[in-house]
Design a protein around this motif. Structure first.
Motif, PDB file in Angstrom:
ATOM      1  N   ALA A   1     -35.271  13.239  32.965  1.00  0.00           N
ATOM      2  CA  ALA A   1     -34.497  12.795  34.120  1.00  0.00           C
ATOM      3  C   ALA A   1     -35.089  11.534  34.728  1.00  0.00           C
ATOM      4  CB  ALA A   1     -34.432  13.904  35.161  1.00  0.00           C
ATOM      5  N   ALA A   2     -36.406  11.404  34.651  1.00  0.00           N
ATOM      6  CA  ALA A   2     -37.072  10.247  35.246  1.00  0.00           C
ATOM      7  C   ALA A   2     -36.742   8.956  34.510  1.00  0.00           C
ATOM      8  CB  ALA A   2     -38.583  10.470  35.247  1.00  0.00           C
ATOM      9  N   CYS A   3     -36.294   9.047  33.262  1.00  0.00           N
ATOM     10  CA  CYS A   3     -35.990   7.847  32.477  1.00  0.00           C
ATOM     11  C   CYS A   3     -34.508   7.501  32.459  1.00  0.00           C
ATOM     12  CB  CYS A   3     -36.498   8.024  31.044  1.00  0.00           C
ATOM     13  SG  CYS A   3     -38.297   8.069  30.926  1.00  0.00           S
ATOM     14  N   ARG A   4     -33.723   8.188  33.265  1.00  0.00           N
ATOM     15  CA  ARG A   4     -32.300   7.849  33.371  1.00  0.00           C
ATOM     16  C   ARG A   4     -32.105   6.749  34.404  1.00  0.00           C
ATOM     17  NH1 ARG A   4     -30.734  14.160  33.883  1.00  0.00           N
ATOM     18  NH2 ARG A   4     -31.064  14.756  31.701  1.00  0.00           N
ATOM     19  N   LEU A   5     -30.964   6.068  34.296  1.00  0.00           N
ATOM     20  CA  LEU A   5     -30.628   5.028  35.256  1.00  0.00           C
ATOM     21  C   LEU A   5     -29.794   5.615  36.385  1.00  0.00           C
ATOM     22  CD1 LEU A   5     -29.631   2.145  32.810  1.00  0.00           C
ATOM     23  CD2 LEU A   5     -31.807   2.457  33.991  1.00  0.00           C
ATOM     24  N   THR A   6     -29.849   4.985  37.546  1.00  0.00           N
ATOM     25  CA  THR A   6     -28.989   5.376  38.655  1.00  0.00           C
ATOM     26  C   THR A   6     -27.578   4.870  38.394  1.00  0.00           C
ATOM     27  OG1 THR A   6     -29.342   3.348  39.928  1.00  0.00           O
ATOM     28  CG2 THR A   6     -30.973   5.112  40.190  1.00  0.00           C
ATOM     29  N   GLY A   7     -26.657   5.255  39.242  1.00  0.00           N
ATOM     30  CA  GLY A   7     -25.277   4.812  39.084  1.00  0.00           C
ATOM     31  C   GLY A   7     -25.130   3.313  39.133  1.00  0.00           C
TER      32      GLY A   7
ATOM     33  N   GLY B   1     -27.281   1.232  37.866  1.00  0.00           N
ATOM     34  CA  GLY B   1     -28.002   0.631  36.745  1.00  0.00           C
ATOM     35  C   GLY B   1     -29.471   0.360  37.024  1.00  0.00           C
ATOM     36  N   ALA B   2     -29.995   0.866  38.139  1.00  0.00           N
ATOM     37  CA  ALA B   2     -31.408   0.675  38.462  1.00  0.00           C
ATOM     38  C   ALA B   2     -32.230   1.818  37.881  1.00  0.00           C
ATOM     39  CB  ALA B   2     -31.595   0.613  39.980  1.00  0.00           C
ATOM     40  N   ALA B   3     -33.533   1.608  37.823  1.00  0.00           N
ATOM     41  CA  ALA B   3     -34.430   2.658  37.333  1.00  0.00           C
ATOM     42  C   ALA B   3     -34.478   3.802  38.335  1.00  0.00           C
ATOM     43  CB  ALA B   3     -35.829   2.088  37.130  1.00  0.00           C
ATOM     44  N   ALA B   4     -34.638   5.011  37.828  1.00  0.00           N
ATOM     45  CA  ALA B   4     -34.807   6.175  38.689  1.00  0.00           C
ATOM     46  C   ALA B   4     -36.125   6.043  39.468  1.00  0.00           C
ATOM     47  CB  ALA B   4     -34.808   7.454  37.848  1.00  0.00           C
ATOM     48  N   PRO B   5     -36.240   6.725  40.611  1.00  0.00           N
ATOM     49  CA  PRO B   5     -37.436   6.563  41.452  1.00  0.00           C
ATOM     50  C   PRO B   5     -38.773   6.737  40.740  1.00  0.00           C
ATOM     51  CG  PRO B   5     -35.739   7.697  42.687  1.00  0.00           C
ATOM     52  CD  PRO B   5     -35.219   7.560  41.291  1.00  0.00           C
ATOM     53  N   PRO B   6     -38.970   7.723  39.845  1.00  0.00           N
ATOM     54  CA  PRO B   6     -40.293   7.831  39.202  1.00  0.00           C
ATOM     55  C   PRO B   6     -40.650   6.616  38.357  1.00  0.00           C
ATOM     56  CG  PRO B   6     -39.082   9.879  38.982  1.00  0.00           C
ATOM     57  CD  PRO B   6     -38.107   8.858  39.486  1.00  0.00           C
ATOM     58  N   LEU B   7     -39.699   6.132  37.572  1.00  0.00           N
ATOM     59  CA  LEU B   7     -39.974   4.967  36.736  1.00  0.00           C
ATOM     60  C   LEU B   7     -40.150   3.721  37.599  1.00  0.00           C
ATOM     61  CD1 LEU B   7     -40.274   3.612  34.010  1.00  0.00           C
ATOM     62  CD2 LEU B   7     -37.774   3.461  33.862  1.00  0.00           C
ATOM     63  N   ARG B   8     -39.318   3.576  38.617  1.00  0.00           N
ATOM     64  CA  ARG B   8     -39.463   2.427  39.512  1.00  0.00           C
ATOM     65  C   ARG B   8     -40.820   2.455  40.215  1.00  0.00           C
ATOM     66  NH1 ARG B   8     -35.247   3.234  42.220  1.00  0.00           N
ATOM     67  NH2 ARG B   8     -36.070   4.055  44.180  1.00  0.00           N
ATOM     68  N   GLY B   9     -41.254   3.659  40.623  1.00  0.00           N
ATOM     69  CA  GLY B   9     -42.552   3.778  41.262  1.00  0.00           C
ATOM     70  C   GLY B   9     -43.688   3.398  40.344  1.00  0.00           C
ATOM     71  N   ARG B  10     -43.594   3.782  39.056  1.00  0.00           N
ATOM     72  CA  ARG B  10     -44.644   3.421  38.109  1.00  0.00           C
ATOM     73  C   ARG B  10     -44.678   1.910  37.898  1.00  0.00           C
ATOM     74  NH1 ARG B  10     -47.659   5.383  33.727  1.00  0.00           N
ATOM     75  NH2 ARG B  10     -48.095   7.118  35.120  1.00  0.00           N
ATOM     76  N   VAL B  11     -43.510   1.288  37.769  1.00  0.00           N
ATOM     77  CA  VAL B  11     -43.463  -0.160  37.567  1.00  0.00           C
ATOM     78  C   VAL B  11     -44.040  -0.884  38.780  1.00  0.00           C
ATOM     79  CG1 VAL B  11     -41.924  -2.149  37.288  1.00  0.00           C
ATOM     80  CG2 VAL B  11     -41.545  -0.074  35.931  1.00  0.00           C
TER      81      VAL B  11
ATOM     82  N   HIS C   1     -34.364   2.422  26.748  1.00  0.00           N
ATOM     83  CA  HIS C   1     -33.053   2.095  27.323  1.00  0.00           C
ATOM     84  C   HIS C   1     -33.172   1.811  28.815  1.00  0.00           C
ATOM     85  CE1 HIS C   1     -28.714   2.303  28.025  1.00  0.00           C
ATOM     86  NE2 HIS C   1     -28.987   3.084  29.050  1.00  0.00           N
ATOM     87  N   ALA C   2     -33.913   2.658  29.522  1.00  0.00           N
ATOM     88  CA  ALA C   2     -34.027   2.495  30.969  1.00  0.00           C
ATOM     89  C   ALA C   2     -34.744   1.196  31.332  1.00  0.00           C
ATOM     90  CB  ALA C   2     -34.770   3.690  31.568  1.00  0.00           C
ATOM     91  N   VAL C   3     -35.861   0.903  30.676  1.00  0.00           N
ATOM     92  CA  VAL C   3     -36.629  -0.302  30.990  1.00  0.00           C
ATOM     93  C   VAL C   3     -35.850  -1.553  30.592  1.00  0.00           C
ATOM     94  CG1 VAL C   3     -38.723  -1.600  30.445  1.00  0.00           C
ATOM     95  CG2 VAL C   3     -38.844   0.857  30.880  1.00  0.00           C
ATOM     96  N   SER C   4     -35.223  -1.504  29.430  1.00  0.00           N
ATOM     97  CA  SER C   4     -34.470  -2.661  28.950  1.00  0.00           C
ATOM     98  C   SER C   4     -33.322  -3.007  29.891  1.00  0.00           C
ATOM     99  CB  SER C   4     -33.929  -2.376  27.547  1.00  0.00           C
ATOM    100  OG  SER C   4     -33.094  -3.415  27.099  1.00  0.00           O
ATOM    101  N   ARG C   5     -32.586  -1.994  30.325  1.00  0.00           N
ATOM    102  CA  ARG C   5     -31.406  -2.253  31.167  1.00  0.00           C
ATOM    103  C   ARG C   5     -31.786  -2.550  32.622  1.00  0.00           C
ATOM    104  NH1 ARG C   5     -30.700  -2.235  26.685  1.00  0.00           N
ATOM    105  NH2 ARG C   5     -28.991  -1.403  25.421  1.00  0.00           N
ATOM    106  N   ALA C   6     -32.714  -1.786  33.160  1.00  0.00           N
ATOM    107  CA  ALA C   6     -33.041  -1.947  34.577  1.00  0.00           C
ATOM    108  C   ALA C   6     -33.847  -3.205  34.855  1.00  0.00           C
ATOM    109  CB  ALA C   6     -33.799  -0.715  35.083  1.00  0.00           C
ATOM    110  N   TYR C   7     -34.682  -3.630  33.876  1.00  0.00           N
ATOM    111  CA  TYR C   7     -35.588  -4.750  34.125  1.00  0.00           C
ATOM    112  C   TYR C   7     -35.344  -5.947  33.213  1.00  0.00           C
ATOM    113  CZ  TYR C   7     -38.057  -1.433  37.066  1.00  0.00           C
ATOM    114  OH  TYR C   7     -38.375  -0.536  38.046  1.00  0.00           O
TER     115      TYR C   7
END
Length: 241
Positions: free
Chosen positions: A33-39, A41-51, A144-150
């Motif tokens: 769930a942490a590696c999914r994108l939000t509606g 197209g942004a990173a989910a909070p756990p991945l965004r927090g790590r970045v 997929h999440a990192v490529s699309r969100a960032y």
């Protein structure tokens, strides 16, 4: 408790928190769930927090640079958890994303938690195939999440994954040789080398195995970090102006 057989002795990247408890109560989320994108197209909070944590640690104001390096660090964890047991016990653990928990605020080995005892993969395909199945179950959605969100290029991220695999291989191979576990060390080389015969790692760089070394065909962007330079396996010979 930190375990996963003898592989935990290699180092924290090869170890996993296991045992009873409530991961959610301690701030963990299922890594799938942490590696999914939000509606949006942004990173989910756990991945965004790590970045954001990686960006702050390195002193960079470029999110894509921090995202690239965050991906590489997590890829090294995923590869290590699969490669260590494969080499030392001839088994790969079935750490499915829907049951593996992640807390990006913690460091290895406490960043990943499997409540209970992780099961061993039983499907056919050989050790190298099981290794790939275990790793890509995590790396594909993370990619997929990192490529699309960032907006990090696909080729760069798979180069990071390849570099992370070889980094884990070098640590494990050296550890095995220092303890006279030559057969396990060679098994690690064999199953890691097999990953480069197929997409997405095929074409990411040149792997040599005596001793393990790698020259990639992309750059992780570390040179853009203040005070950073080129990694030992970088395609670049000197940092761009």
């Amino acid at each position: 408790m930190v375990t996963v057989g003898r592989a935990a002795e290699v180092g924290p990247f090869f170890a996993l928190r296991t045992g009873s408890g409530d991961p959610a109560a301690e701030g963990y989320e299922r890594i799938g769930a942490a590696c999914r994108l939000t509606g949006g197209g942004a990173a989910a909070p756990p991945l965004r927090g790590r970045v954001e944590a990686v960006a702050a640690s390195l002193g960079t104001d470029e999110p894509r640079v921090a995202a690239s390096l965050a991906f590489q660090g997590l890829a090294a964890r995923v590869w290590s958890l699969a490669l260590g047991p494969a080499a030392l016990s001839g088994a790969v653990y079935d750490l499915r994303p829907d049951r593996l928990w992640w807390n990006p605020a913690r460091t290895a080995p406490d960043d990943l938690w499997w409540p209970g005892t992780p099961p061993v993969k039983g499907e056919p395909g050989g050790l190298a195939g099981q290794l790939a199945d275990s790793a890509y179950a995590h790396l594909t959605p993370l990619h997929h999440a990192v490529s699309r969100a960032y907006r990090v290029p696909d080729r760069l991220l798979w180069g990071n994954a390849a570099s992370a695999l070889v980094g884990s291989l070098r640590v494990l191979h050296d550890w095995c040789r220092a303890r006279g576990l030559d057969e396990a060390g060679e098994r690690a080389v064999a199953v890691a080398r097999a990953q480069f015969a197929y997409p997405p790692l095929r074409g990411t760089g040149q792997l040599t195995t005596a001793p393990p070394a790698f020259r990639r065909r992309s750059c992780c962007l570390y040179y853009r970090v203040p005070g950073g330079g080129l990694c030992g396996d970088c395609v670049l010979r000197r940092p761009p102006e």
